[in-house]
Write a protein that holds these residues in place. Structure first.
Motif, PDB file in Angstrom:
ATOM      1  N   VAL A  39      12.040  95.917  28.573  1.00 12.95           N
ATOM      2  CA  VAL A  39      12.042  97.181  28.736  1.00 12.95           C
ATOM      3  C   VAL A  39      13.553  97.588  29.021  1.00 12.95           C
ATOM      4  N   PHE A  40      13.996  97.139  29.819  1.00  4.96           N
ATOM      5  CA  PHE A  40      15.334  97.382  30.599  1.00  4.96           C
ATOM      6  C   PHE A  40      16.386  97.502  28.810  1.00  4.96           C
ATOM      7  N   LEU A  41      16.965  96.545  27.914  1.00  2.00           N
ATOM      8  CA  LEU A  41      17.147  96.522  27.072  1.00  2.00           C
ATOM      9  C   LEU A  41      16.892  98.057  26.153  1.00  2.00           C
ATOM     10  N   THR A  42      15.277  98.084  25.959  1.00  2.00           N
ATOM     11  CA  THR A  42      15.058  98.906  24.886  1.00  2.00           C
ATOM     12  C   THR A  42      15.270 100.056  25.975  1.00  2.00           C
ATOM     13  N   GLN A  63      17.498  98.258  20.816  1.00  2.00           N
ATOM     14  CA  GLN A  63      15.859  98.235  20.531  1.00  2.00           C
ATOM     15  C   GLN A  63      15.937  96.265  20.094  1.00  2.00           C
ATOM     16  N   GLU A  64      16.943  96.398  19.179  1.00  2.17           N
ATOM     17  CA  GLU A  64      16.679  94.575  18.618  1.00  2.17           C
ATOM     18  C   GLU A  64      17.044  93.820  19.419  1.00  2.17           C
ATOM     19  N   ALA A  65      18.266  94.052  20.140  1.00  3.60           N
ATOM     20  CA  ALA A  65      18.583  93.055  21.375  1.00  3.60           C
ATOM     21  C   ALA A  65      16.871  92.067  22.023  1.00  3.60           C
ATOM     22  N   ALA A  66      16.138  93.531  22.307  1.00  3.95           N
ATOM     23  CA  ALA A  66      15.186  94.103  23.158  1.00  3.95           C
ATOM     24  C   ALA A  66      14.090  92.437  22.219  1.00  3.95           C
TER      25      ALA A  66
END
Length: 292
Positions: free
Chosen positions: A217-220, A225-228
């Motif tokens: 959620v933090f990455l998003t 988004q792709e890293a999440a």
């Protein structure tokens, strides 16, 4: 008002699984267990179960069958097994949630727990399992990621529903885990240890699952988004191994109770098994710490 202890004594439900271990067809301490002991015990457990327990068991079977059906879909349709969009997710989640629901319905009957509260929590847990597997399966058929997918309003709704459902799972399973340590569980030799160890390891699964969701959620939210989608890979082995201890260890205790071995021998075997499972979880945890 009746005390909890008095209510517990008046509720024969607690003795159902244990009774199936010591009733007709169970070992008497000498000789091998009867050939049809397992099918007989399963039938006894089913017929003696309450409607809420039958509902949970049946729901668990449906979820397992859903996972197996999607394994056939994967065999026909192909595609990647790994990654945020694959048939792996409805397969693994269907099997995992189905087995966990069946296991929880069974093992919580050994806990010294209010029957009304247990029944309500199990039905709520079953509904949550259906929500999780249903959302994941829906997104798999749509060809989009299920978790952490905030790319469209509909995908966001599904993703948030799965996240809320995951939070509810943490609460429900934590309640059962606390109950297993507040009062010594019932059951044959080795079962109390198996239950407490299984629930303790289950808490590790809940913590690793929460960590995966939080990081994703933090990455998003920060535009990655792709890293999440790929951020959870390191914790998946730890999450998977620790999730099913509450099924594997009590099942072993139950199987040992069907043998002619003495209680001390069975207790020692369970102690070794708990140690081995803890070592497996520790290994997965070390790998996650290095790869995270």
């Amino acid at each position: 008002m009746k005390s909890h202890a008095e209510s517990h004594k008046e509720t024969p439900q607690r003795a159902v699984p244990a009774a199936s271990l010591t009733g007709p067809g169970a070992p008497t301490g000498s000789g091998a267990p009867p050939r049809r002991a397992l099918p007989t015990a399963v039938r006894t457990l089913w017929h003696s179960a309450r409607p809420s327990e039958r509902l949970c068991h049946a729901t668990g079977v449906v979820l397992v069958l859903s996972g197996l059906a999607h394994l056939l879909v994967f065999a026909v349709d192909g595609g990647p097994w790994e990654g945020p969009v694959s048939w792996r997710k409805p397969v693994t989640f269907g099997l995992s949630f189905g087995l966990t629901l069946i296991a929880l319905t069974w093992v919580t009957s050994y806990l010294r727990f209010s029957e009304r509260a247990r029944r309500a929590l199990l039905v709520l847990f079953a509904a949550d399992c259906v929500l999780e597997v249903g959302g994941i399966t829906l997104q798999a058929w749509r060809g989009v990621p299920s978790h952490l997918n905030m790319e469209t309003p509909f995908n966001t709704v599904v993703s948030m529903a799965l996240a809320v459902g995951g939070g509810l799972l943490v609460v429900l399973l934590s309640v059962f885990a606390v109950a297993s340590f507040r009062h010594r569980p019932d059951g044959p030799a080795g079962m109390p240890l198996a239950l407490r160890a299984g629930f303790a390891v289950l808490l590790v699964a809940l913590a690793s699952g929460a960590a995966m969701i939080a990081r994703g959620v933090f990455l998003t939210r920060t535009g990655h988004q792709e890293a999440a989608y790929h951020s959870t890979a390191a914790l998946k082995p730890l999450h998977g191994v620790s999730l099913h201890a509450v099924l594997v260890l009590p099942a072993l205790a139950w199987l040992l109770s069907r043998t002619s071995w003495g209680e001390r021998t069975r207790q020692r075997i369970m102690t070794v098994a708990v140690g081995a499972y803890a070592a497996a979880v520790l290994g997965a945890g070390l790998w996650a710490a290095v790869a995270y």
